[in-house]
Write an enzyme that holds these catalytic residues in place. Structure first.
Site: not given
Length: 185
Positions: A20, A42, A50
């Site tokens: 990522y 998000e 995350w």
């Protein structure tokens, strides 16, 4: 073998995190479909890490019809119940409700501005905000302004911290650390 220097927040033991960071985070996104995918993720990340979302990303993709904003805007109670029963995603009734409501507003923004990309990038005059000193923040005037505007339009789970994280994810804000191999001078 030379070690690649990444941003300090990256867990070097996590392939999903490294991938990522190396290929998505901080890369400018202009495509509305990708912008919506990251926006939905998000929204669900609010209050969580995350990495939790990254690990569930493919499950979210399946559960939320490949992040099809039009389908999501039209979800009914039956679909909400299906999502609440899905153990592979974050099962928050408030966040699922926000995802549906935010999808409707996302579409109205697309209609008003021609694209969500034009709306969003307009806040930075279509410029990338570049980190130049490793002085990292969790909010800025830019994230405050976007957050306030989205809230005024009726979106939820779009606080300034969430929006700042979103801006980093989609490359409007490039916060790669100066020593990171992804930092471009």
């Amino acid at each position: 073998m030379m070690m690649v220097k990444r941003c300090s927040w990256v867990d070097e033991k996590s392939e999903i995190y490294k991938n990522y960071h190396d290929h998505e985070w901080g890369v400018p996104v202009y495509d509305d479909e990708k912008l919506y995918e990251m926006f939905l993720l998000e929204t669900f990340q609010a209050g969580l890490s995350w990495i939790t979302i990254l690990k569930k990303r493919e499950a979210f993709r399946v559960a939320f019809d490949n992040f099809d904003v039009i389908k999501i805007a039209n979800y009914d109670d039956k679909k909400v119940m299906e999502l609440l029963a899905n153990e592979k995603i974050i099962r928050s009734k408030r966040k699922i409700g926000a995802a549906i409501n935010n999808a409707k507003i996302f579409i109205s923004i697309q209609t008003e501005f021609g694209s969500f990309s034009d709306y969003l990038w307009g806040f930075s005059n279509h410029q990338i905000i570049k980190n130049k000193d490793n002085n990292f923040k969790t909010t800025t005037k830019l994230s405050d302004d976007i957050s306030m505007d989205l809230k005024k339009r009726g979106m939820s789970f779009v606080g300034s911290i969430t929006i700042y994280s979103y801006l980093q994810a989609i490359g409007i804000v490039d916060d790669h650390e100066l020593e990171c191999f992804c930092y471009k001078h």
